[in-house]
Scaffold this motif. Structure first.
Motif, PDB file in Angstrom:
ATOM      1  N   GLU A  17      66.324  44.510  35.004  1.00  0.00           N
ATOM      2  CA  GLU A  17      66.838  45.741  35.602  1.00  0.00           C
ATOM      3  C   GLU A  17      65.913  46.241  36.706  1.00  0.00           C
ATOM      4  O   GLU A  17      66.381  46.728  37.754  1.00  0.00           O
ATOM      5  CB  GLU A  17      67.002  46.809  34.518  1.00  0.00           C
ATOM      6  N   ARG A  18      64.600  46.143  36.528  1.00  0.00           N
ATOM      7  CA  ARG A  18      63.662  46.507  37.583  1.00  0.00           C
ATOM      8  C   ARG A  18      63.816  45.598  38.798  1.00  0.00           C
ATOM      9  O   ARG A  18      63.734  46.050  39.939  1.00  0.00           O
ATOM     10  CB  ARG A  18      62.223  46.426  37.069  1.00  0.00           C
ATOM     11  N   LEU A  19      64.052  44.307  38.546  1.00  0.00           N
ATOM     12  CA  LEU A  19      64.198  43.348  39.640  1.00  0.00           C
ATOM     13  C   LEU A  19      65.418  43.674  40.493  1.00  0.00           C
ATOM     14  O   LEU A  19      65.385  43.503  41.730  1.00  0.00           O
ATOM     15  CB  LEU A  19      64.323  41.933  39.067  1.00  0.00           C
ATOM     16  N   GLN A  20      66.467  44.150  39.879  1.00  0.00           N
ATOM     17  CA  GLN A  20      67.668  44.486  40.632  1.00  0.00           C
ATOM     18  C   GLN A  20      67.424  45.663  41.580  1.00  0.00           C
ATOM     19  O   GLN A  20      67.990  45.722  42.674  1.00  0.00           O
ATOM     20  CB  GLN A  20      68.799  44.821  39.660  1.00  0.00           C
ATOM     21  N   LYS A  21      66.549  46.549  41.199  1.00  0.00           N
ATOM     22  CA  LYS A  21      66.243  47.714  42.041  1.00  0.00           C
ATOM     23  C   LYS A  21      65.111  47.438  43.019  1.00  0.00           C
ATOM     24  O   LYS A  21      65.115  47.925  44.146  1.00  0.00           O
ATOM     25  CB  LYS A  21      65.873  48.909  41.154  1.00  0.00           C
ATOM     26  N   ASP A  22      64.128  46.652  42.604  1.00  0.00           N
ATOM     27  CA  ASP A  22      62.939  46.423  43.428  1.00  0.00           C
ATOM     28  C   ASP A  22      62.530  44.953  43.349  1.00  0.00           C
ATOM     29  O   ASP A  22      61.835  44.546  42.417  1.00  0.00           O
ATOM     30  CB  ASP A  22      61.794  47.322  42.942  1.00  0.00           C
ATOM     31  N   PRO A  23      62.959  44.120  44.312  1.00  0.00           N
ATOM     32  CA  PRO A  23      62.588  42.698  44.279  1.00  0.00           C
ATOM     33  C   PRO A  23      61.102  42.440  44.509  1.00  0.00           C
ATOM     34  O   PRO A  23      60.636  41.319  44.285  1.00  0.00           O
ATOM     35  CB  PRO A  23      63.421  42.086  45.424  1.00  0.00           C
TER      36      PRO A  23
END
Length: 791
Positions: free
Chosen positions: A479-485
């Protein structure tokens, strides 16, 4: 007047007698049941079995009876009528064979290199402006198109190619059958091609088609000729026989668990087709061949009692073909498709969407590139969640938990995969944070590939044991990756993966050898001696070389034994000073020289045109001025390759045979394009000094070496240093000495450049032996005796 009255009845009698004679000559309509010797209630299987037996018995190549050819044509026509339900019903009802001429009359079906025509399609459209059928234009093949497009594509689908020419009446004869077959097979995915000999003689020679019309098939880059009567059923069977025999496995109630459970070993999803026909449909076989690298295919005949439990288990509808895809779960299909008339486009889309398992294992670089593609655009990012684990029992719980987590994923931008650490150790060492950790713990890594050179961004997420905490931590990171690559903070250059299925190469080689031997036996049975001559020549050449080597070795052993025994008695010493024991090697020492013969009018035929199959002649191109220098350098570069019995070494004097070189490279069009790029607009004559040609006289192709000047001086001095020192010495001398010194210096520089022309010949020879050099095919070898010497 009386005479005229008498002539009228006489004329009527003559006309009636002629008509009666013609009717008697035409004879009654042929009876296909009597010709094949079957009853009217015979099944299709019985008719096919009888036809195969009679076709072998009456084949004109085997049966030398004068009437064998006509009988073979009658058998073929009878089978064509009885194998078609419509034609058979028409004959049973009306007694007609839909034939406009008596079948046993004129002999239109003439033998054509084991290739026969069906006379019922004999027509000549003379009223057409162009003898070539306009429908063939979209299938016309050119040489470059065949090499660059058809051959690579033949590893995914077979090709059916027709060889034709303008005003070929036999070609017009088979045209109706060809059109019907093309219309059917093209919709199934078979590639179609047409080669016009009048426009593409080079391609026809490359394919080995020496007559028109000819029909051939291409699969996996290999050419196979069609040898039977041109009928729709025969051409369809020919295409089906081109495909490998082990594409589709028959599945029943007894072996279905074994078939579906092999997904882990093969690392592939499994496809099952349920249908009521007793044979595997051709469309399904073609699909299995196209996706053989991704999927494993099986077929279930619903008409067999041995498949009743399997149909009941998956609730299969018996009214329409059904296709199921199984992935990690063998109890429930991952996808299903059912339709009465399955089209190729629907099946291709279905296969493309199910090429991979839910969590496939990375077993080679090709699979890694497809699962984790390189980032192209910002909106097309693909992330891979990689589990680094092992195949031991201790990892099984974590592996099942990772599969359970991946099955709930709904994001298209995320792919899940796993890798065994022992099989892919270099890759796992880069992703592992603590390289000294115990191998009993698994780890999850998120990565994004940035370029084809191997650069990737990654982040180790957690040590994976399959617990709920591990799943929650991985879900939060996604979920963090989807917001901040930018959370992928580590970067590295990934190594190429090991091919874990390389050990299966031996099995594939055995299967390929079996298929090749089957084709050879089939060619022998059909007496296709033209295509068999290269193979027979190679076999006899190998036997001759082997026999000659054994005989020479036996004589040399006996002679050398006689010479060494007296020396052993005298107690002589060898070159190193050790006493002789009489146990020296009986083999002759390796040659310390290179045999290089000149390519002239006398040696041209034996050293090139009639060179044995598998042998090559390495020809050095030189001039009178550069002869001694280049021959010495040539001998040093090729000395390590003199042990090969298939290589011969020659030189060609370009001062005598310059036109031969131009004519040869004109045939090799691609080589001329390469050389033209080096020529400054054609303002001066090309200098071929130092060129080396590898000529294969049997297969008619050449490999070209062009000299590249490295600029390295073996004495440690560059050309500029030599010129500078010579200039300083010339200032202290007289003016009369300047021309002499300058000529010596230019001669030395010229000699140095000629000496360096063959610097990289050794590397080129290694690539030649590996078979990685480009080949330029030519239609025929130009003759040296027909070329005027240049000087």
């Amino acid at each position: 007047m009386a005479a005229s009255r008498m002539s009228v009845p006489l004329a009527v009698v003559v006309v009636l007698s002629v008509l009666h004679t013609g009717a008697a000559h035409a004879g009654p309509e042929m009876d296909p049941y009597k010709i094949l010797g079957v009853t009217r209630s015979a099944s299709q299987a019985e008719i096919k079995k009888v036809y195969k037996r009679l076709a072998k018995e009456w084949h004109p190549d085997k049966n030398k009876n004068p009437g064998a050819e006509d009988m073979f044509i009658k058998i073929t026509k009878s089978y064509e009528i009885l194998s078609s339900e419509d034609k058979r019903a028409n004959y049973d009802r009306y007694g007609q064979t839909d034939n406009t001429q008596p079948y046993g009359g004129a002999r239109y079906g003439q033998p054509h290199d084991s290739f026969y025509f069906d006379e019922s399609f004999y027509n000549f459209p003379f009223n057409t402006k162009n003898p070539r059928d306009f429908a063939d234009n979209k299938y016309t093949l050119h040489f470059n198109q065949y090499v660059n497009d058809v051959v690579p594509d033949s590893y995914k689908r077979p090709y059916l190619i027709k060889i034709t020419s303008d005003w070929c009446f036999s070609c017009i004869h088979i045209e109706p059958v060809w059109k019907e077959v093309v219309q059917e097979l093209e919709t199934l995915g078979v590639g179609i091609g047409v080669v016009d000999v009048g426009y593409e003689r080079r391609l026809a020679n490359h394919l080995g088609a020496h007559r028109t019309p000819s029909i051939l098939g291409v699969i996996n880059g290999k050419v196979t000729f069609f040898h039977y009567a041109v009928a729709k059923e025969h051409l369809r069977q020919f295409v089906e026989d081109l495909l490998p025999q082990r594409l589709v496995e028959w599945v029943t109630d007894k072996n279905n668990l074994q078939f579906l459970s092999s997904w882990h070993e093969l690392n592939k999803p499994h496809v099952l087709l349920f249908d009521q026909v007793p044979v595997v449909p051709l469309l399904y076989k073609l699909t299995a061949f196209a996706y053989k690298d991704y999927l494993q295919f099986g077929y279930v005949d619903q008409g067999l009692s041995e498949t009743a439990d399997l149909q009941k288990q998956f609730n299969i509808n018996t009214y329409a073909p059904t296709m199921l895809v199984f992935k990690e779960s063998i109890d429930k299909p991952a996808d299903i498709i059912q339709a009465k008339g399955m089209k190729k486009q629907i099946i291709d889309e279905f296969m493309a969407n199910n090429r991979f398992l839910l969590v496939p294992r990375l077993v080679n670089q090709k699979l890694f590139d497809e699962l984790c593609p390189v980032k192209q655009f910002h909106r097309r990012r693909k992330y891979c969640v990689l589990l680094i684990t092992g195949d031991e029992e201790t990892f099984s719980f974590g592996n099942h938990a990772f599969l359970s987590f991946a099955s709930t994923n709904t994001k298209e931008v995320v792919r899940f995969a796993y890798v065994y650490q022992r099989q892919q150790q270099p890759l796992c060492d880069i992703f592992t944070q603590n390289k000294d950790r115990e191998e009993s713990s698994a780890q999850v890594v998120i990565l994004e590939r940035r370029n084809a050179a191997g650069k990737a961004l990654f982040k180790p997420v957690t040590a994976w044991n399959g617990t709920e905490e591990d799943k929650q931590r991985l879900l939060e990171e996604l979920e963090r990756l989807q917001k901040d690559p930018s959370i992928l903070v580590h970067d590295a250059v990934l190594p190429e993966l090991n091919n874990e299925f390389a050990s299966m190469f031996v099995i594939r080689w055995i299967y390929a050898s079996y298929d090749y031997l089957s084709e050879v036996i089939d060619d022998i049975l059909h007496n296709n001696w033209r295509d068999m001559m290269p193979l027979l020549s190679l076999i006899f050449s190998a036997l001759f070389i082997l026999f000659g080597t054994v005989v020479i070795q036996a004589f040399s052993d006996s002679s050398e034994d006689k010479q060494t025994k007296p020396k052993a008695k005298d107690g002589t010493k060898d070159e190193n000073g050790s006493p002789g024991t009489g146990g020296a090697s009986s083999r002759p020492p390796k040659k310390n020289f290179v045999e290089v013969t000149e390519l002239t009018n006398i040696t041209y035929i034996s050293n090139l045109v009639k060179l044995r199959p598998g042998h090559m002649n390495i020809v050095l191109v030189l001039t009178d001025a550069s002869k001694n220098i280049l021959l010495s350098k040539f001998a040093k570069e090729v000395y390590n390759f003199t042990g090969s019995l298939t290589l011969h070494f020659s030189f060609l004097n370009i001062d005598k045979h310059g036109e031969w070189m131009n004519t040869l490279l004109e045939y090799a069009q691609d080589a001329m394009q390469i050389d033209a790029a080096e020529d400054d607009g054609g303002s001066h004559k090309m200098d071929y000094t130092g060129y080396v040609l590898a000529l294969n006289g049997h297969k008619k192709y050449l490999c070209l070496f062009r000299p590249v000047y490295t600029g390295e001086d073996p004495d440690g001095k560059s050309s500029e240093d030599e010129g500078g020192s010579a200039g300083e010495r010339s200032r202290s001398g007289s003016r009369d000495d300047h021309p002499t010194r300058r000529s010596k210096r230019s001669r030395s520089l010229s000699t140095l450049q000629i000496h360096h022309k063959l610097d990289r010949l050794g590397l080129w020879m290694e690539r030649l032996m590996e078979g990685t050099l480009p080949r330029y095919y030519i239609p025929t070898w130009p003759g040296l005796d027909k070329i005027t010497p240049s000087k």
